[in-house]
Design an enzyme around this catalytic site. Structure first.
Site, short mmCIF file in Angstrom:
data_model
loop_
_atom_site.label_atom_id
_atom_site.label_comp_id
_atom_site.label_asym_id
_atom_site.label_seq_id
_atom_site.Cartn_x
_atom_site.Cartn_y
_atom_site.Cartn_z
N ASP A 131 -6.03 0.88 12.57
CA ASP A 131 -7.27 0.17 12.29
C ASP A 131 -8.08 -0.06 13.55
O ASP A 131 -9.29 -0.33 13.48
CB ASP A 131 -6.96 -1.16 11.61
CG ASP A 131 -6.30 -0.92 10.27
OD1 ASP A 131 -5.07 -0.69 10.24
OD2 ASP A 131 -7.03 -0.89 9.25
N GLN A 160 0.82 -1.22 0.00
CA GLN A 160 0.00 0.00 0.00
C GLN A 160 0.86 1.27 0.00
O GLN A 160 0.46 2.30 -0.52
CB GLN A 160 -0.94 0.04 1.21
CG GLN A 160 -2.06 -0.96 1.17
CD GLN A 160 -1.76 -2.19 2.01
OE1 GLN A 160 -0.61 -2.65 2.02
NE2 GLN A 160 -2.74 -2.73 2.70
C1 LIG Z 1 -6.67 5.34 8.08
S1 LIG Z 1 -6.78 3.63 8.24
C2 LIG Z 1 -5.37 3.14 7.35
C3 LIG Z 1 -4.90 1.78 7.76
O1 LIG Z 1 -5.61 0.74 7.08
C4 LIG Z 1 -4.66 -0.04 6.38
O2 LIG Z 1 -4.98 -1.39 6.32
P1 LIG Z 1 -5.63 -1.99 4.96
O3 LIG Z 1 -4.97 -1.30 3.81
O4 LIG Z 1 -5.34 -3.47 5.03
O5 LIG Z 1 -7.11 -1.68 5.07
C5 LIG Z 1 -3.37 0.17 7.15
O6 LIG Z 1 -3.38 -0.56 8.36
C6 LIG Z 1 -3.47 1.64 7.37
O7 LIG Z 1 -2.62 2.17 8.33
#
Ligand SMILES: CSC[C@H]1O[C@H](OP(=O)(O)O)[C@H](O)[C@@H]1O
Length: 364
Positions: free
Chosen positions: A245, A204
């Site tokens: 999260d 990401q």
């Molecule tokens: C502002 S929440 C962002 C948070 O969510 C991401 O997880 P995912 O991409 O698996 O939904 C990641 O933990 C980020 O820090």
């Protein structure tokens, strides 16, 4: 925020059709494609396969999903079915449960024929509140950035910010949480440079945070996750800020796998480690994050294979391990509160302690 110069949001309502348009984040950064969600199944699938991801955006998408479900079946059974289908999509981000519970509280007291319209309005409200919340988080974190910048030996040097995964506008409806102060600092003329940690295995950071910062014109350098400790050790990082999260009532923080290691290294080298979190991401029902936060286990294929774009512009996955390699893929880890310098919320920065969070909760 900006995509190809246009101001957009990660999820947008089509008021005429009462559907939602999302950017399909599984195709970023190479293809920007919008996708319509119009059914409960569409919303659940988008969350599960991570077309949308990020705690606040998962919650917003689930809110629309509840509307879609109630539009099809507004009975009590239909309401509970929609709740259960959406709740089962992903386990760690508490915003999913937060949004579903809020939608349920809104519509359950109503007669079935009034539920869908009330759900639509509540989904819109959740999205509008998220935008305001994240802008406020950015304002409060920007104050902290300015204090750190003022202490630098060379105040003309850029503020070096490290982040992990994507907590930008693509993880929320707009602005982002951890990246919101970076946008606001950049827009206010504060020189900032971002160390973007790639965030294996889903990438990401490499695919989403890099995309966001490039679109906004914020200077950034991509690093492999294992480079973070080295940079922190050599004084090349002024502050670490990440999203989350789920935060417990005692301040433990669940975030993308690899966050805990960055927090340990930041502590070892006395670098501030901030967690940007809306109140909606605080789980007041649990205290011990290591014991009580459910950690998503994802497919080993995400570890053994790498997705990318071929020279011919086709998206493909390649195997990077011996055939048949088993891989463990914990999606998140938990950073104990003691490693968190402060939680930056829409109400300001709070120590990551039970007492401070009780003070915050009393104000809500
Ligand atoms: C502002 S929440 C962002 C948070 O969510 C991401 O997880 P995912 O991409 O698996 O939904 C990641 O933990 C980020 O820090």
């Amino acid at each position: 925020m900006k995509i190809h110069g246009q101001l957009r949001r990660s999820i947008e309502a089509d008021h005429s059709k009462q559907t939602a348009q999302i950017i399909d984040q599984t195709l970023l950064p190479h293809h920007v494609e919008w996708r319509e969600l119009s059914t409960l199944e569409d919303a659940a699938e988008a969350i599960k396969v991570m077309r949308v991801r990020g705690a606040p955006l998962i919650g917003a998408t689930a809110a629309y999903g509840m509307f879609f479900g109630l539009r099809a079946d507004a009975s009590d059974a239909g309401l509970h079915q929609a709740y259960d289908v959406l709740h089962a999509t992903r386990p760690t981000a508490v915003n999913l449960r937060w949004a579903l519970d809020r939608m349920k509280r809104t519509v359950e007291p109503l007669s079935p024929e009034k539920r869908a319209e009330a759900a639509w309005e509540e989904a819109l409200a959740i999205c509008e509140e998220d935008v305001k919340t994240n802008h406020a988080i950015g304002r409060h974190a920007l104050e902290l950035f300015r204090e750190i910048q003022a202490r630098k030996s060379d105040p003309d040097a850029p503020l070096n910010v490290m982040t992990h995964c994507n907590a930008g506008w693509l993880a929320t409806v707009d602005w982002g949480t951890a990246i919101s102060p970076i946008y606001q600092a950049h827009d206010a003329g504060l020189k900032v440079h971002v160390w973007v940690s790639e965030t294996r295995p889903r990438g990401q950071g490499a695919s989403l945070t890099a995309f966001e910062l490039k679109e906004h014109g914020v200077p950034y350098t991509l690093i492999v996750d294992n480079n973070a400790g080295h940079l922190l050790q050599r004084g090349l990082v002024d502050v670490v800020i990440v999203g989350t999260d789920r935060v417990t009532a005692h301040g433990d923080v669940a975030n993308k796998i690899g966050t805990y290691l960055k927090a340990l290294a930041a502590k070892a080298h006395d670098v501030p480690f901030y967690v940007a979190t809306p109140v909606s991401t605080i789980d007041w029902t649990i205290a011990d994050g290591v014991r009580d936060i459910p950690i998503e286990q994802r497919s080993s294929r995400e570890v053994t294979h790498m997705p990318g774009l071929t020279d011919q512009g086709n998206r493909e996955e390649v195997l990077i391990t011996p055939e048949g390699t088993q891989a463990r893929n914990d999606g998140f880890d938990v950073t104990p509160a003691a490693l968190v310098t402060a939680l930056v919320t829409e109400h300001g920065a709070y120590p990551a302690t039970a007492a401070a969070l009780q003070e915050l909760q009393a104000k809500l």
